[in-house]
Design a protein around this motif. Sequence first.
Motif, mmCIF file in Angstrom:
data_model
loop_
_atom_site.group_PDB
_atom_site.id
_atom_site.type_symbol
_atom_site.label_atom_id
_atom_site.label_comp_id
_atom_site.label_asym_id
_atom_site.label_seq_id
_atom_site.Cartn_x
_atom_site.Cartn_y
_atom_site.Cartn_z
ATOM 1 N N VAL A 123 -3.301 2.065 -3.243
ATOM 2 C CA VAL A 123 -3.202 1.283 -2.012
ATOM 3 C C VAL A 123 -4.547 0.665 -1.660
ATOM 4 O O VAL A 123 -4.624 -0.501 -1.220
ATOM 5 N N ASP A 124 -5.636 1.409 -1.852
ATOM 6 C CA ASP A 124 -6.973 0.863 -1.605
ATOM 7 C C ASP A 124 -7.261 -0.322 -2.522
ATOM 8 O O ASP A 124 -7.885 -1.306 -2.106
ATOM 9 N N SER A 125 -6.806 -0.222 -3.770
ATOM 10 C CA SER A 125 -7.006 -1.324 -4.712
ATOM 11 C C SER A 125 -6.235 -2.565 -4.279
ATOM 12 O O SER A 125 -6.708 -3.700 -4.447
ATOM 13 N N ILE A 126 -5.052 -2.365 -3.700
ATOM 14 C CA ILE A 126 -4.258 -3.483 -3.187
ATOM 15 C C ILE A 126 -5.005 -4.166 -2.038
ATOM 16 O O ILE A 126 -5.093 -5.401 -1.974
ATOM 17 N N ASP A 127 -5.572 -3.364 -1.136
ATOM 18 C CA ASP A 127 -6.341 -3.932 -0.021
ATOM 19 C C ASP A 127 -7.536 -4.735 -0.525
ATOM 20 O O ASP A 127 -7.844 -5.809 0.011
ATOM 21 N N GLU A 128 -8.199 -4.238 -1.553
ATOM 22 C CA GLU A 128 -9.364 -4.933 -2.101
ATOM 23 C C GLU A 128 -8.987 -6.293 -2.675
ATOM 24 O O GLU A 128 -9.755 -7.254 -2.570
ATOM 25 N N ILE A 129 -7.822 -6.386 -3.275
ATOM 26 C CA ILE A 129 -7.380 -7.672 -3.831
ATOM 27 C C ILE A 129 -7.203 -8.705 -2.718
ATOM 28 O O ILE A 129 -7.604 -9.871 -2.862
ATOM 29 N N PHE A 130 -6.640 -8.291 -1.583
ATOM 30 C CA PHE A 130 -6.479 -9.226 -0.465
ATOM 31 C C PHE A 130 -7.825 -9.573 0.165
ATOM 32 O O PHE A 130 -8.042 -10.717 0.598
ATOM 33 N N TYR A 131 -8.732 -8.603 0.224
ATOM 34 C CA TYR A 131 -10.079 -8.906 0.724
ATOM 35 C C TYR A 131 -10.736 -9.982 -0.141
ATOM 36 O O TYR A 131 -11.370 -10.911 0.364
ATOM 37 N N GLU A 132 -10.594 -9.826 -1.446
ATOM 38 C CA GLU A 132 -11.173 -10.805 -2.379
ATOM 39 C C GLU A 132 -10.489 -12.162 -2.242
ATOM 40 O O GLU A 132 -11.145 -13.204 -2.243
ATOM 41 N N ALA A 133 -9.171 -12.145 -2.129
ATOM 42 C CA ALA A 133 -8.414 -13.398 -2.066
ATOM 43 C C ALA A 133 -8.805 -14.240 -0.852
ATOM 44 O O ALA A 133 -8.882 -15.470 -0.936
ATOM 45 N N PHE A 134 -9.059 -13.566 0.271
ATOM 46 C CA PHE A 134 -9.415 -14.291 1.490
ATOM 47 C C PHE A 134 -10.925 -14.366 1.695
ATOM 48 O O PHE A 134 -11.391 -14.732 2.776
ATOM 49 N N ALA A 135 -11.669 -14.019 0.648
ATOM 50 C CA ALA A 135 -13.138 -14.166 0.621
ATOM 51 C C ALA A 135 -13.822 -13.474 1.789
ATOM 52 O O ALA A 135 -14.747 -14.021 2.415
ATOM 53 N N LEU A 136 -13.389 -12.269 2.114
ATOM 54 C CA LEU A 136 -14.028 -11.506 3.172
ATOM 55 C C LEU A 136 -15.369 -10.971 2.687
ATOM 56 O O LEU A 136 -15.484 -10.501 1.552
ATOM 57 N N THR A 137 -16.361 -11.030 3.535
ATOM 58 C CA THR A 137 -17.681 -10.509 3.191
ATOM 59 C C THR A 137 -17.652 -8.981 3.243
ATOM 60 O O THR A 137 -16.734 -8.392 3.853
ATOM 61 N N PRO A 138 -18.631 -8.318 2.625
ATOM 62 C CA PRO A 138 -18.692 -6.844 2.715
ATOM 63 C C PRO A 138 -18.712 -6.357 4.158
ATOM 64 O O PRO A 138 -18.092 -5.335 4.490
ATOM 65 N N GLU A 139 -19.401 -7.084 5.033
ATOM 66 C CA GLU A 139 -19.472 -6.692 6.439
ATOM 67 C C GLU A 139 -18.107 -6.810 7.114
ATOM 68 O O GLU A 139 -17.724 -5.939 7.916
ATOM 69 N N GLU A 140 -17.365 -7.863 6.807
ATOM 70 C CA GLU A 140 -16.036 -8.036 7.398
ATOM 71 C C GLU A 140 -15.077 -6.951 6.916
ATOM 72 O O GLU A 140 -14.234 -6.467 7.685
ATOM 73 N N ARG A 141 -15.219 -6.538 5.676
ATOM 74 C CA ARG A 141 -14.377 -5.463 5.147
ATOM 75 C C ARG A 141 -14.683 -4.147 5.858
ATOM 76 O O ARG A 141 -13.778 -3.366 6.173
ATOM 77 N N ILE A 142 -15.964 -3.912 6.096
ATOM 78 C CA ILE A 142 -16.366 -2.699 6.817
ATOM 79 C C ILE A 142 -15.769 -2.697 8.226
ATOM 80 O O ILE A 142 -15.263 -1.672 8.701
ATOM 81 N N LEU A 143 -15.824 -3.836 8.899
ATOM 82 C CA LEU A 143 -15.288 -3.930 10.256
ATOM 83 C C LEU A 143 -13.800 -3.579 10.288
ATOM 84 O O LEU A 143 -13.340 -2.863 11.186
#
Length: 332
Positions: free
Chosen positions: A159-179
């Motif tokens: 499930v975490d890997s699935i979330d990471e794919i969407f983070y990458e797809a929408f070009a979220l920065t590391p800081e936005e992912r942390i938030l």
Amino acid sequence: NHPDIQPAYLVDLDAIDNYYTDILCVKSNKKFYRKPKDGLFNTPYVLLKEMARNTGMVCCCYEGEAMSTTSTFVFNHPDENMKIILTAFLNSKLAYSLLFWTGSTWAIERDRIQEEEILSLPSPFAALSDESKDKLIDLVTKVIELKKNPLAQDDSALVDSIDEIFYEAFALTPEERILIDDAIKYDIDLFYKKRDSEALKRTHAEDMLQYAKVLSKELNTFLDGHLFVSLRIYEAKANDALRMVVLKFCDDSSVSTTVGVNLQNALKDLNRALISRKSDLLYVQKILTYYDEDTITLVKPNNKRYWTRTQAMDDASVILSDILNMKANNAE
């Protein structure tokens, strides 16, 4: 030629779960319902509960023949892969955070999702590359297979890997992912669970290390090599009320952990000084930030919500603002 239909079985609303719902979890039905659009319930179809959980939305790719009527949203498409991708997106942290913070009723009246709010979410299909879609389909398939086996291993890594794919797809920065991650893990969790929340639990060594790394990165990025910040984390026992981190401006950057000599008694005295009583039932816990030449000392309660990565970014902003203000005042 009755205009309505009477499905023999309906999906048991309480049994709907993320990614997979057992096709045997149905209820017999004797009611008539308005006839749905042709093909809406062609299996598999995407089934989303109208009422969310405190852990997020509940969506599955339902493979059974039963229908679902009230308190759910149903989506269908001729391409089965698109249904799998939609299921993954609606279960993702990204979609959860967007709807939680912008929803008109979620966490206000009832945790109910509105149709127009779902349709206002950004489309994952345009954002995802073909390679990312293939990875998603593979991951979701693995999650579903695990959920079909009650004795299977934990699926959280998938499930975490699935979330990471969407983070990458929408070009979220590391800081936005942390938030997003911290908001779900601590802020929203505290809203729902109150005293039992993860946010109020005592910190562990890893929590402090992650906090220190983010704080160090934020400060050193601003300093841009002209100066560096090193951090020292003072160890604490599980029953200690406070944690302490010391920042020092120097020629290199490092993060270290140390056992404070005679620190525990000093922190106990300090904790009493930092708590102020406002009324019989209201107490205020203060946070100490002490500036002394090239050293900054942070003392805060020993609860996880005060030492998150998001809090590290906030603390860095406050520290830099204080330093710039002090510099401006000295120049006058």
